[in-house]
Each structure stands twice: as structure tokens, then as C-alpha cells.
Write an enzyme that holds these catalytic residues in place. Structure first.
Site, PDB file in Angstrom:
ATOM      1  N   HIS A 158      36.016  40.647  25.624  1.00  0.00           N
ATOM      2  CA  HIS A 158      36.053  41.936  26.336  1.00  0.00           C
ATOM      3  C   HIS A 158      37.367  42.219  27.062  1.00  0.00           C
ATOM      4  CE1 HIS A 158      32.041  43.471  25.579  1.00  0.00           C
ATOM      5  NE2 HIS A 158      31.557  42.250  25.757  1.00  0.00           N
ATOM      6  N   GLU A 208      30.733  46.257  21.133  1.00  0.00           N
ATOM      7  CA  GLU A 208      30.384  44.854  20.870  1.00  0.00           C
ATOM      8  C   GLU A 208      30.616  44.442  19.410  1.00  0.00           C
ATOM      9  OE1 GLU A 208      29.734  42.446  22.835  1.00  0.00           O
ATOM     10  OE2 GLU A 208      28.961  43.304  24.684  1.00  0.00           O
ATOM     11  N   HIS A 258      33.333  34.664  25.621  1.00  0.00           N
ATOM     12  CA  HIS A 258      32.978  35.993  25.110  1.00  0.00           C
ATOM     13  C   HIS A 258      33.442  37.089  26.072  1.00  0.00           C
ATOM     14  CE1 HIS A 258      30.768  39.403  23.562  1.00  0.00           C
ATOM     15  NE2 HIS A 258      30.252  39.579  24.765  1.00  0.00           N
ATOM     16  N   SER A 289      35.141  37.370  19.651  1.00  0.00           N
ATOM     17  CA  SER A 289      35.034  36.158  20.479  1.00  0.00           C
ATOM     18  C   SER A 289      34.276  35.060  19.742  1.00  0.00           C
ATOM     19  CB  SER A 289      34.312  36.475  21.794  1.00  0.00           C
ATOM     20  OG  SER A 289      33.004  36.948  21.543  1.00  0.00           O
TER      21      SER A 289
HETATM   22 FE   FE2 Z   1      29.559  41.506  25.400  1.00  0.00          FE
END
Ligand code: FE2
Length: 306
Positions: free
Chosen positions: A168, A209, A163, A228
Site C-alpha cells: 500500500h 487491492e 502487505h 505484496s
Molecule cells: Fe490491503
């Protein structure tokens, strides 16, 4: 569905120096002694790190851990091609993360720095909100280093390095997404109240997010939490999609451990910058009260007693 929670497992350092990670009862690695030991080991490396004087520590990943990374990279690639916003896809191509082995965080930094000036540091698990955001303000991303349990490579109940890096770092390789993220971090430095910090975190949640964005007629994802996650990326288009709306984003209740039934769509990257980027640049300690009053006026929230 959005089964990937965002809750970090608590980490305890015992007096004898061992480190224990407390996995939830439903975690697929809960009864795997080897996995629990490994999680403690990896968390211990971050806990022992002297940030002022030492380089970010490396982890000697096992073949099984590399295999999990490779499998997820391989499965996500065609989904990204089809469902990620082109700004993310271009950034991902430029960052060119390895797909056959778990990269060290130093390697992520080496690739990211020339693209957008960001670096990665390690964290054992949850980082206090203010510390996490203060670091974002100086283009530093706190990342876990562990991998999800090998029995369910396409699922994780907590944010792992997949993730943090595939979600990111690919996003942060875009200078435009990186600038919005940095602005959220900078905002934290001038906010005194917890309410204002929570507001920043809420808007961050629904954009960086879990943000989605139109590209022409098509709805694409750019949020790290969606991109992700093998499950979530295939479901976001079926959620309730609302226009970017700060009063709504700042006051809507959400469950971080369950799927997100409501998502907010930007009309374009410029629109995202105008609404969310400007918000992070201008948010102050009174913003939460102002947005709450606006949400009440518009019927998004019940009126609070006078
Ligand atoms: Fe995050």
C-alpha cells in the site's frame, strides 16, 4: 496462486492486560509459542496507543523480523520490475523504503507525506470498515505492525506490515493512486447504508487491492494485494481478465481467503481514474440498487423476483 488471504486474525485483550492473537489452525505460526507471544505483544502496543495524545508507537523489531522483511523485499524487487505498472514503480523509487530493516510506521509517514500527503497509523488487526475508510478520507492508513512467520517468509495468510507497507505505501506514494484511495474514503463519509459501504469496499477490492492495468500491450499489476505477494504477482496474468465494469465488480462474489480467479483490467491509468475514481467521487446510497439492476439486465446476476 493467490494464497494470501486478507483475513485479519482476531485479537482479544484479557482482564490481566495480556493480549492474545487468535491464529487460524492452518497458520504457520499456530504452534510457535514465541511467535504467538510476539504477536500479542505487537497487537498490545497498538491497543494501548492513545491516538489523540501520543505519536504512533515504535516496535523494537528483532533480527529475525528484519531478516523476513529483507528477504521479501529482495525477492519482490525483480518481480516488481517485470510485472508492476510503471506508475507503481516510479512511486516505489521515490518512496525508497528501506530493504534491510523493517521501517517504523513513523518513517513510512515521513517519506510518504511529502510525496502525497499520507500518514500511517498502527492497528492491532482488523479495523472496522467505516473507521478504516473514514481514515482513508483524511489520507490516513491503518497498518498492522507484525510480520509473517519466519518459517514461510514468502507466504502470509493475513495482511502483515509487508502487505500494508510494501503493497500500500508504495502505491500511495503515487499521487494518482493516492487520490483514488482518498476518494474511496471520502465516499464512506457520505454513505448511510451498509449496502453502499459494501459496494465501495467491493470496488476497492477489485482495484486498489487486486487491480491490473494495461501498459501498452502488457498487462501489469498495480493492486497492493498482488504486489505484496510473492505468489500472486506471478499468477495474475493467468487469471480471467475482464474489462473494468462497475456492475460486474460490485456484484461478483469473491472469497477473500482464496485466490481471485477474476481480475478487472483498466486500459490505462486515465481509464482507471475515469471509471473507479469517478465512481468513488459520485457513489451514493442508491448506487448499489442501480448497479444490481444493471447487472440483472445484462445477465451478470439472476433476476431478482419482482
Ligand atoms: Fe490491503
Amino acid at each position: 496462486m493467490f494464497t494470501e488471504g486478507q483475513l485479519y486474525s482476531p485479537v482479544t485483550e484479557h482482564e490481566d492486560g495480556t493480549v492474545e492473537v487468535h491464529l487460524a489452525d492452518t497458520h504457520p505460526g499456530r504452534d510457535d509459542a514465541g511467535y504467538l507471544r510476539r504477536r500479542g505483544e505487537i497487537a498490545g502496543v497498538a491497543l494501548a496507543w492513545d491516538r489523540e495524545h501520543e505519536p504512533v508507537p515504535t516496535i523494537a523489531y528483532t533480527d529475525d523480523e528484519h531478516a523476513v522483511w529483507s528477504r521479501v523485499s529482495r525477492e519482490l524487487a525483480p518481480l516488481h520490475e517485470r510485472l508492476a505498472h510503471s506508475e507503481f514503480l516510479i512511486a516505489k523509487e521515490r518512496l525508497a523504503l528501506p530493504t534491510d530493516h523493517v521501517p517504523q510506521l513513523a518513517e513510512v509517514t515521513e517519506r510518504l507525506m511529502p510525496l502525497s500527503g499520507w500518514s500511517y497509523v498502527c492497528a492491532p488487526g482488523l479495523v472496522p470498515l467505516r473507521d478504516f475508510y473514514a481514515d482513508l478520507g483524511s489520507r490516513t492508513f491503518n497498518s498492522t505492525q507484525y510480520l509473517r512467520h519466519g518459517s514461510e517468509p514468502l507466504y502470509t495468510p493475513e495482511p502483515d506490515i509487508i502487505h500494508e507497507v510494501i503493497g500500500h505505501a508504495n502505491q500511495l506514494a503515487s499521487p494518482r493512486f493516492a487520490a483514488i484511495t482518498e476518494a474511496a474514503g471520502q465516499a464512506s463519509l457520505r454513505l448511510a447504508t451498509d449496502e453502499a459501504m459494501k459496494l465501495v469496499a467491493d470496488v476497492f477490492w477489485f482495484s486498489i487491492e487486486f487491480g491490473v492495468m494495461y501498459e501498452g500491450e502488457d498487462l501489469k499489476a498495480y493492486g497492493a494485494g498482488i504486489l505484496s505477494s510473492y505468489g500472486e504477482i506471478q499468477e495474475f496474468a493467468h487469471m480471467e481478465i475482464r474489462d473494468l465494469d462497475l456492475a460486474d465488480m460490485g456484484t461478483l462474489n469473491y472469497d477473500i481467503t482464496a485466490y481471485q480467479p477474476v481480475l478487472f483490467a483498466a486500459r490505462s491509468l486515465g481509464h482507471l481514474e475515469d471509471v473507479v475514481g469517478d465512481f468513488f467521487t459520485t457513489v451514493d446510497d442508491d448506487s448499489a440498487a442501480r448497479l444490481r439492476a444493471e447487472a440483472e439486465r445484462r445477465g451478470l446476476l439472476p433476476m431478482s423476483p419482482a
